[in-house]
Design an enzyme around this catalytic site. Sequence first.
Site, PDB file in Angstrom:
ATOM      1  N   ASP A 178       0.802  -1.235   0.000  1.00 40.60           N
ATOM      2  CA  ASP A 178       0.000   0.000   0.000  1.00 40.60           C
ATOM      3  C   ASP A 178       0.830   1.278   0.000  1.00 40.60           C
ATOM      4  O   ASP A 178       0.349   2.326   0.407  1.00 40.60           O
ATOM      5  CB  ASP A 178      -0.899  -0.017   1.231  1.00 40.60           C
ATOM      6  CG  ASP A 178      -0.108  -0.333   2.512  1.00 40.60           C
ATOM      7  OD1 ASP A 178       1.114  -0.107   2.504  1.00 40.60           O
ATOM      8  OD2 ASP A 178      -0.724  -0.798   3.491  1.00 40.60           O
ATOM      9  N   GLU A 183      -0.445  -9.034  -1.121  1.00 44.31           N
ATOM     10  CA  GLU A 183      -1.001  -8.469   0.122  1.00 44.31           C
ATOM     11  C   GLU A 183      -2.213  -7.588  -0.200  1.00 44.31           C
ATOM     12  O   GLU A 183      -2.308  -6.421   0.167  1.00 44.31           O
ATOM     13  CB  GLU A 183       0.036  -7.669   0.929  1.00 44.31           C
ATOM     14  CG  GLU A 183      -0.354  -7.441   2.381  1.00 44.31           C
ATOM     15  CD  GLU A 183       0.677  -6.609   3.150  1.00 44.31           C
ATOM     16  OE1 GLU A 183       0.729  -5.390   2.974  1.00 44.31           O
ATOM     17  OE2 GLU A 183       1.440  -7.218   3.924  1.00 44.31           O
ATOM     18  N   GLU A 238      -2.232   4.860   3.337  1.00 48.63           N
ATOM     19  CA  GLU A 238      -2.170   3.473   2.858  1.00 48.63           C
ATOM     20  C   GLU A 238      -3.542   2.868   2.579  1.00 48.63           C
ATOM     21  O   GLU A 238      -3.707   2.086   1.641  1.00 48.63           O
ATOM     22  CB  GLU A 238      -1.405   2.608   3.869  1.00 48.63           C
ATOM     23  CG  GLU A 238       0.087   2.901   3.949  1.00 48.63           C
ATOM     24  CD  GLU A 238       0.440   4.113   4.807  1.00 48.63           C
ATOM     25  OE1 GLU A 238      -0.478   4.707   5.437  1.00 48.63           O
ATOM     26  OE2 GLU A 238       1.622   4.489   4.844  1.00 48.63           O
ATOM     27  N   HIS A 272       6.619   4.708  13.026  1.00 58.10           N
ATOM     28  CA  HIS A 272       6.839   5.569  11.854  1.00 58.10           C
ATOM     29  C   HIS A 272       5.580   6.068  11.177  1.00 58.10           C
ATOM     30  O   HIS A 272       5.650   6.796  10.188  1.00 58.10           O
ATOM     31  CB  HIS A 272       7.673   4.822  10.801  1.00 58.10           C
ATOM     32  CG  HIS A 272       6.902   3.732  10.109  1.00 58.10           C
ATOM     33  ND1 HIS A 272       6.074   3.962   9.044  1.00 58.10           N
ATOM     34  CD2 HIS A 272       6.826   2.407  10.352  1.00 58.10           C
ATOM     35  CE1 HIS A 272       5.526   2.814   8.657  1.00 58.10           C
ATOM     36  NE2 HIS A 272       5.961   1.866   9.441  1.00 58.10           N
ATOM     37  N   ARG A 314       2.600   7.970   9.592  1.00 61.68           N
ATOM     38  CA  ARG A 314       2.344   9.397   9.365  1.00 61.68           C
ATOM     39  C   ARG A 314       1.226   9.929  10.258  1.00 61.68           C
ATOM     40  O   ARG A 314       1.291  11.065  10.726  1.00 61.68           O
ATOM     41  CB  ARG A 314       1.937   9.631   7.901  1.00 61.68           C
ATOM     42  CG  ARG A 314       3.102   9.806   6.975  1.00 61.68           C
ATOM     43  CD  ARG A 314       2.687   9.846   5.515  1.00 61.68           C
ATOM     44  NE  ARG A 314       3.847   9.499   4.715  1.00 61.68           N
ATOM     45  CZ  ARG A 314       4.669  10.379   4.152  1.00 61.68           C
ATOM     46  NH1 ARG A 314       4.434  11.665   4.251  1.00 61.68           N
ATOM     47  NH2 ARG A 314       5.717   9.994   3.465  1.00 61.68           N
ATOM     48  N   HIS A 350      13.327   4.715  12.833  1.00 58.95           N
ATOM     49  CA  HIS A 350      13.061   4.907  11.396  1.00 58.95           C
ATOM     50  C   HIS A 350      13.757   6.182  10.919  1.00 58.95           C
ATOM     51  O   HIS A 350      13.871   7.149  11.681  1.00 58.95           O
ATOM     52  CB  HIS A 350      11.537   5.018  11.233  1.00 58.95           C
ATOM     53  CG  HIS A 350      11.034   4.887   9.820  1.00 58.95           C
ATOM     54  ND1 HIS A 350      11.186   5.880   8.890  1.00 58.95           N
ATOM     55  CD2 HIS A 350      10.372   3.882   9.185  1.00 58.95           C
ATOM     56  CE1 HIS A 350      10.631   5.498   7.740  1.00 58.95           C
ATOM     57  NE2 HIS A 350      10.135   4.283   7.899  1.00 58.95           N
TER      58      HIS A 350
HETATM   59  C1  UD1 Z   1       6.735   4.727   3.754  1.00 61.62           C
HETATM   60  C2  UD1 Z   1       5.329   4.344   3.282  1.00 61.62           C
HETATM   61  C3  UD1 Z   1       4.591   3.603   4.389  1.00 61.62           C
HETATM   62  C4  UD1 Z   1       5.404   2.444   4.904  1.00 61.62           C
HETATM   63  C5  UD1 Z   1       6.770   2.933   5.341  1.00 61.62           C
HETATM   64  C6  UD1 Z   1       7.626   1.767   5.758  1.00 61.62           C
HETATM   65  C7  UD1 Z   1       4.123   5.825   1.737  1.00 61.62           C
HETATM   66  C8  UD1 Z   1       3.262   7.017   1.579  1.00 61.62           C
HETATM   67  N1  UD1 Z   1       4.556   5.553   2.964  1.00 61.62           N
HETATM   68  O1  UD1 Z   1       6.605   5.694   4.808  1.00 61.62           O
HETATM   69  O2  UD1 Z   1       3.361   3.108   3.861  1.00 61.62           O
HETATM   70  O3  UD1 Z   1       4.721   1.870   5.994  1.00 61.62           O
HETATM   71  O4  UD1 Z   1       7.417   3.588   4.232  1.00 61.62           O
HETATM   72  O5  UD1 Z   1       8.744   2.158   6.478  1.00 61.62           O
HETATM   73  O6  UD1 Z   1       4.397   5.162   0.762  1.00 61.62           O
HETATM   74  N2  UD1 Z   1      14.201   8.221   4.820  1.00 61.62           N
HETATM   75  C9  UD1 Z   1      15.575   8.140   4.715  1.00 61.62           C
HETATM   76  N3  UD1 Z   1      16.138   6.944   4.349  1.00 61.62           N
HETATM   77  C10 UD1 Z   1      15.411   5.825   4.115  1.00 61.62           C
HETATM   78  C11 UD1 Z   1      14.025   5.915   4.268  1.00 61.62           C
HETATM   79  C12 UD1 Z   1      13.436   7.118   4.605  1.00 61.62           C
HETATM   80  O7  UD1 Z   1      16.287   9.109   4.908  1.00 61.62           O
HETATM   81  O8  UD1 Z   1      15.995   4.779   3.805  1.00 61.62           O
HETATM   82  C13 UD1 Z   1      13.582   9.527   5.187  1.00 61.62           C
HETATM   83  C14 UD1 Z   1      13.649  10.553   4.053  1.00 61.62           C
HETATM   84  O9  UD1 Z   1      13.810  11.819   4.613  1.00 61.62           O
HETATM   85  C15 UD1 Z   1      12.266  10.415   3.426  1.00 61.62           C
HETATM   86  C16 UD1 Z   1      11.406  10.189   4.651  1.00 61.62           C
HETATM   87  O10 UD1 Z   1      12.193   9.325   5.468  1.00 61.62           O
HETATM   88  O11 UD1 Z   1      11.902  11.575   2.704  1.00 61.62           O
HETATM   89  C17 UD1 Z   1      10.041   9.630   4.409  1.00 61.62           C
HETATM   90  O12 UD1 Z   1      10.056   8.512   3.564  1.00 61.62           O
HETATM   91  P1  UD1 Z   1       8.682   8.045   2.819  1.00 61.62           P
HETATM   92  O13 UD1 Z   1       8.966   6.835   2.024  1.00 61.62           O
HETATM   93  O14 UD1 Z   1       8.033   9.182   2.146  1.00 61.62           O
HETATM   94  O15 UD1 Z   1       7.698   7.713   4.003  1.00 61.62           O
HETATM   95  P2  UD1 Z   1       7.775   6.717   5.181  1.00 61.62           P
HETATM   96  O16 UD1 Z   1       7.268   7.468   6.356  1.00 61.62           O
HETATM   97  O17 UD1 Z   1       9.074   6.057   5.224  1.00 61.62           O
HETATM   98  N1  UDP Z   2      12.326  -4.015  10.210  1.00 58.40           N
HETATM   99  C1  UDP Z   2      13.702  -4.124  10.013  1.00 58.40           C
HETATM  100  N2  UDP Z   2      14.527  -3.302  10.725  1.00 58.40           N
HETATM  101  C2  UDP Z   2      14.064  -2.393  11.608  1.00 58.40           C
HETATM  102  C3  UDP Z   2      12.658  -2.270  11.789  1.00 58.40           C
HETATM  103  C4  UDP Z   2      11.825  -3.103  11.071  1.00 58.40           C
HETATM  104  O1  UDP Z   2      14.164  -4.949   9.223  1.00 58.40           O
HETATM  105  O2  UDP Z   2      14.888  -1.692  12.225  1.00 58.40           O
HETATM  106  C5  UDP Z   2      11.436  -4.873   9.400  1.00 58.40           C
HETATM  107  C6  UDP Z   2      10.387  -5.635  10.176  1.00 58.40           C
HETATM  108  O3  UDP Z   2      10.859  -6.918  10.521  1.00 58.40           O
HETATM  109  C7  UDP Z   2       9.230  -5.729   9.187  1.00 58.40           C
HETATM  110  C8  UDP Z   2       9.388  -4.493   8.327  1.00 58.40           C
HETATM  111  O4  UDP Z   2      10.707  -4.001   8.563  1.00 58.40           O
HETATM  112  O5  UDP Z   2       9.356  -6.857   8.335  1.00 58.40           O
HETATM  113  C9  UDP Z   2       8.383  -3.442   8.715  1.00 58.40           C
HETATM  114  O6  UDP Z   2       8.684  -2.245   8.089  1.00 58.40           O
HETATM  115  P1  UDP Z   2       8.072  -0.867   8.552  1.00 58.40           P
HETATM  116  O7  UDP Z   2       7.660  -0.959   9.973  1.00 58.40           O
HETATM  117  O8  UDP Z   2       9.042   0.184   8.149  1.00 58.40           O
HETATM  118  O9  UDP Z   2       6.815  -0.697   7.593  1.00 58.40           O
HETATM  119  P2  UDP Z   2       5.299  -1.228   7.671  1.00 58.40           P
HETATM  120  O10 UDP Z   2       5.320  -2.701   7.831  1.00 58.40           O
HETATM  121  O11 UDP Z   2       4.621  -0.517   8.792  1.00 58.40           O
HETATM  122  O12 UDP Z   2       4.719  -0.798   6.347  1.00 58.40           O
END
Ligand code: UD1
Ligand code: UDP
Length: 379
Positions: free
Chosen positions: A99, A121, A135, A216, A218, A248
């Site tokens: 999602d 999924e 999502e 994490h 939003r 995160h």
């Molecule tokens: C995203 C997904 C969310 C998912 C989550 C898993 C969307 C809208 N959101 O949220 O559904 O549950 O990932 O973790 O698709 N950043 C880094 N390095 C990384 C990752 C993130 O620096 O490796 C920082 C960056 O500043 C980035 C911000 O996190 O701009 C947000 O990342 P983004 O993918 O937009 O949203 P998440 O909150 O990570």
């Molecule tokens: N996870 C990981 N390292 C971490 C935190 C989570 O590998 O430090 C894994 C966790 O086992 C799970 C997935 O990341 O499989 C979940 O990701 P996240 O919570 O970022 O996203 P969501 O599942 O909420 O979309």
Amino acid sequence: MTQPARILVIFGTRPEAIKLFPVVHALKADPRFECVVCVSAQHRQMLDQVLEIAGIVPDHDLDVMRPDQTLDALTANLLTGLGRVMDEVQPDRVIVQGDTATAMSGALAAYYRKVPVDHVEAGLRSYNIYHPWPEEVNRKIIGAMASLHFAPTATSAAALINENVDPTRVHVTGNTVIDALHWVSAKIEAQPALAAGLAELEAKFAGKRIIGVTSHRRENFGEGMEQIAQAIRRIAGRPDTAVIFPVHLNPNVRKVMNERLSGLDNVALIEPLDYPHFARLLNIAEIMLTDSGGVQEEAPALGKPVLVMRETTERPEGVEAGTAKLVGTSADTIVTEISTLLDDTTAYEAMARAHNPFGDGQSARRIVELLAHEIGQQA
Ligand code: UD1
Ligand code: UDP
């Protein structure tokens, strides 16, 4: 011999990578398919951690991550970038998972080209468009376009059928996260060094009861994160307890947690763990406190009580199985619920039982067979 079907697998964030690597492995091992991997790199470091352990080298990498990216800029870049890759690759089918913005944009770009898109999924629903946000709507959009819907559970399949999706297009496959968890657990067993990086913390916290935390979402930014931080502070005030919190990389999470929780003796704020180390944390923690989707699925498989910091969940199976409990984001409630689990053995044991509502670890194999059937190349 007929040409293998070209399947473009698209993902961009950590959880999509974890949940799709078993599918990529299965497709790559099957001569009926040519598997092309495109990562959007919506996440960068957290995605690369998974690619490395899973041994996947993407064929295309859009590198779209920007610091604190907005949803509209991200989505626009994803749609044009993924469309370009599709024009180049000319896939027979596209696979997306879950999602995220990447999954939704990948499905839309495929639909614009009339390429069938298969959804891994499928059918998760909270029935609240702001929890989780965005999502819930992303997966409804994908569901409107998908050709095959791979629902992890009977509940998610029923949700799709209730929305008038053709039942013959909906298949209960289990969740591939359980395949991933089994795979990584076997890998750690063969090579314990892969998960040995927590040893120093484990020694520091020896004799303490470990709470593993991730956060994490939003919809929890702002006041929710403040409450979560306050709850952790209070729990860590107990001398018998320690918190391990891989934070995160989203700056909206890090800022609050660093400001509120740095320097506390019983709280380890650490960088995101790679998957083997996170699996280790799941094993050593007595309780998981999280707003993550994936952790809600992994914890029941390991019999680990998980307190879910959300108002609703699209994964009711963990709650129904008794391993997960929704606690919201009020600091008072979180502290009460954790204290109950720490102090009341009966309450703890009622939750600490392994269940497999999300699958048996064979989901990727089922998905690949269903795809083979679909393309008419069943072995
Ligand atoms: C995203 C997904 C969310 C998912 C989550 C898993 C969307 C809208 N959101 O949220 O559904 O549950 O990932 O973790 O698709 N950043 C880094 N390095 C990384 C990752 C993130 O620096 O490796 C920082 C960056 O500043 C980035 C911000 O996190 O701009 C947000 O990342 P983004 O993918 O937009 O949203 P998440 O909150 O990570
Ligand atoms: N996870 C990981 N390292 C971490 C935190 C989570 O590998 O430090 C894994 C966790 O086992 C799970 C997935 O990341 O499989 C979940 O990701 P996240 O919570 O970022 O996203 P969501 O599942 O909420 O979309």
